[in-house]
Design an enzyme around this catalytic site. Structure first.
Site: not given
Ligand code: SF4
Length: 519
Positions: A83, A157-158, A296, A343, A405-406, A442, A494, A497
């Site tokens: 963040g 966080n969340g 996650c 990434s 790529d991710d 999400c 989870c 997505c």
């Protein structure tokens, strides 16, 4: 009820908004500088980038350290990737709770002078990219509240998913809210809990809320840390040995923070666990159980740093396995494997090794591009991506290239990168993605565009391939992804997505609005 989903990536409040909010905020917290941000590099106002999905927050807590604020600062510095919109540190010296927060990066807000205003041997810290509540300083964390249970500072966080009903119930009971953030709802639940002791009140409150939360909390003399029963977001405990005295206990969203603090990793906080640290030591209780763990999986794919150990597993190892599995599932003859930095690097290394194809840094990321830049008078085509990435022509010219790529979110950035590689002379461009197609938003703390904007929710893989202009496109299968993060611990993940199957029973969608909508 009108079903409103995420509308897109939030921008950063402009200077006038930041300053206006900071004045409002001073009534209960101190505020560090609020820099003027005209444009952000990761999908902010007016940017032509197709941004990555963004994590909401990182948290850190320190108990028993003579320089607790400085340690919290270092922890947040290591968690900056979680963040970049605002950050805050609250400290306690046994009597008082100080709290300073500001807009911008951790290093921009917490200068030596600012840290000197945060005395005490305990601290909690937070770095934020908001998805719920407005993005202004008012909602930056930690939040400090003087409640019926005493002074409490909290950072989390969340995303809670039943906050609408919880808030309405509290307001009926006379609660007055100063912010729109989830954290304040938790504090109000604690304040209104009939439980006798603070730790019982916290456990009682946490058991009433649903969704994703990894929380650190501080009173004048205690630190608390907790994870939601599903264990969506990571949270770990570490320890620093002190000669001749009790250890310093630390908590952080990711274990990479412990390395900078020279703390030793102890363990993950368990889903549904509440840990309390006081001068009497560390105690723990299980406040929530009976639900399946659903951590996650996208933390392993993209969010967490590869040098972190989350959900009991090294992120580097998971990404390496994703790359290897991708090579096994969708190999293609090629001359070179090129990651989309940063990434995509670890998965690309795994892919290259598995496929026996050379790995090359064929795209170079400019690490010195700040979060703000002056927009050119005449908008250059693909400017945002070109500013961040540049192709290495001699590595790409005449080659059959596998790009790793991710994720593909809207598809526009992927198309720009494919064009960039082809423009550098590549003979073929094959895009490989180290997770399945992202088809659903999400609700658990990740800023996702609406389903209409997710290209994979509306197009076949072949349709996406045509859009991004690649010679071939393949995603890692869901089974392949699960296999890549599987080990003897048998953690439940989870994958909503990628599947649309959400692990919580219901989602109070009306209340989960992006920052941009609230501004
Ligand atoms: S929906 Fe996706 S990003 Fe959100 S918690 Fe589940 S796996 Fe993570």
């Amino acid at each position: 009820m009108t079903r409103r989903l995420y509308q897109g990536v939030a921008g950063v409040a402009d200077a006038s908004e930041s300053l206006r909010t900071s004045r409002n905020c001073r009534s209960f917290d101190s505020v560090a500088g609020a820099p003027s941000l005209r444009m952000t590099m990761d999908g902010g106002v007016g940017n032509d980038c197709d941004p990555k999905l963004r994590e909401e927050c990182g948290v850190v807590a320190i108990h028993n350290h003579p320089h607790a604020a400085r340690e919290a600062y270092l922890g947040l510095y290591a968690l900056q990737h979680r963040g970049q919109e605002s950050a805050g540190i609250a400290t306690a010296d046994g009597q008082h709770l100080a709290n300073i927060k500001g807009m911008g990066l951790v290093s921009e807000i917490f200068t030596d002078d600012v840290l000197a205003k945060l005395p005490g041997r305990m601290a909690i810290g937070h770095t934020r990219y908001s998805t719920t509540g407005d993005s202004a300083l008012l909602n930056a964390q930690p939040i400090r509240v003087d409640s019926t249970k005493g002074l409490i500072a909290i950072a989390h966080n969340g995303n809670l998913v039943n906050l609408g009903s919880a808030r309405a119930r509290l307001e009926r009971d006379g609660a007055y809210f100063q912010t729109t953030s989830d954290s304040e709802i938790i504090v109000q639940l604690i304040a209104h809990s009939p439980a006798g002791s603070l730790v019982d009140a916290i456990a009682d409150s946490l058991s009433q809320i649903e969704g994703a939360f990894s929380i650190v909390m501080m009173t004048r003399d205690r630190i608390f840390a907790a994870r939601d029963p599903h264990g969506f977001r990571p949270l770990s405990m570490g320890r620093m040995k002190n000669s001749g005295g009790p250890d310093t206990v630390v908590f952080a969203s990711e274990s990479c923070a412990f390395d900078l603090l020279r703390a030793e990793f102890v363990r993950d906080i368990l889903p549904g666990e509440l840990v309390m640290v006081s001068e009497d030591g560390v105690t723990s209780r299980q406040y929530g159980s009976g639900v399946l763990q659903s951590s996650c999986i996208f933390e392993h794919v993209y969010f967490a740093r590869p040098d972190s150990r989350i959900f009991g597993r090294w992120v580097q190892e998971s990404r390496d396995q994703m790359g290897r599995q991708l090579a096994r599932e969708s190999g293609v003859p090629a001359d070179v494997v090129v990651p989309v930095p940063d990434s995509g690097v670890t998965a690309a290394l795994g892919y290259a090794e598995e496929a026996g194809i050379p790995f090359r840094f064929g795209l170079i990321r400019n690490h010195y591009v700040g979060r703000t830049f002056i927009e050119p008078e005449q908008r250059v085509r693909d400017f945002g991506v070109r500013l961040k990435l540049n192709p290495v022509h001699n590595l790409l010219a005449g080659k059959r290239v596998i790009l790793i790529d991710d994720s593909i979110i809207r598809g526009t950035t992927s198309r720009k990168i494919v064009r960039m590689v082809r423009g550098a002379g590549a003979r073929e461009v094959h895009l490989r993605i180290s997770c399945p197609p992202t088809i659903s938003p999400c609700f658990y703390g990740v800023d996702t565009p609406s389903k209409q904007e997710l290209i994979a929710a509306n197009h076949s893989v072949e349709g996406i391939r045509q859009f991004i202009e690649a010679d071939s496109l393949a995603y890692l299968s869901l089974d392949g992804l699960l296999q890549s993060v599987r080990d003897e611990r048998n953690v439940g993940y989870c994958t909503a997505c990628y599947t649309g199957n959400y692990p919580t029973q219901w989602v109070d969608v009306e209340d989960i609005l992006p920052a941009a909508v609230a501004l």
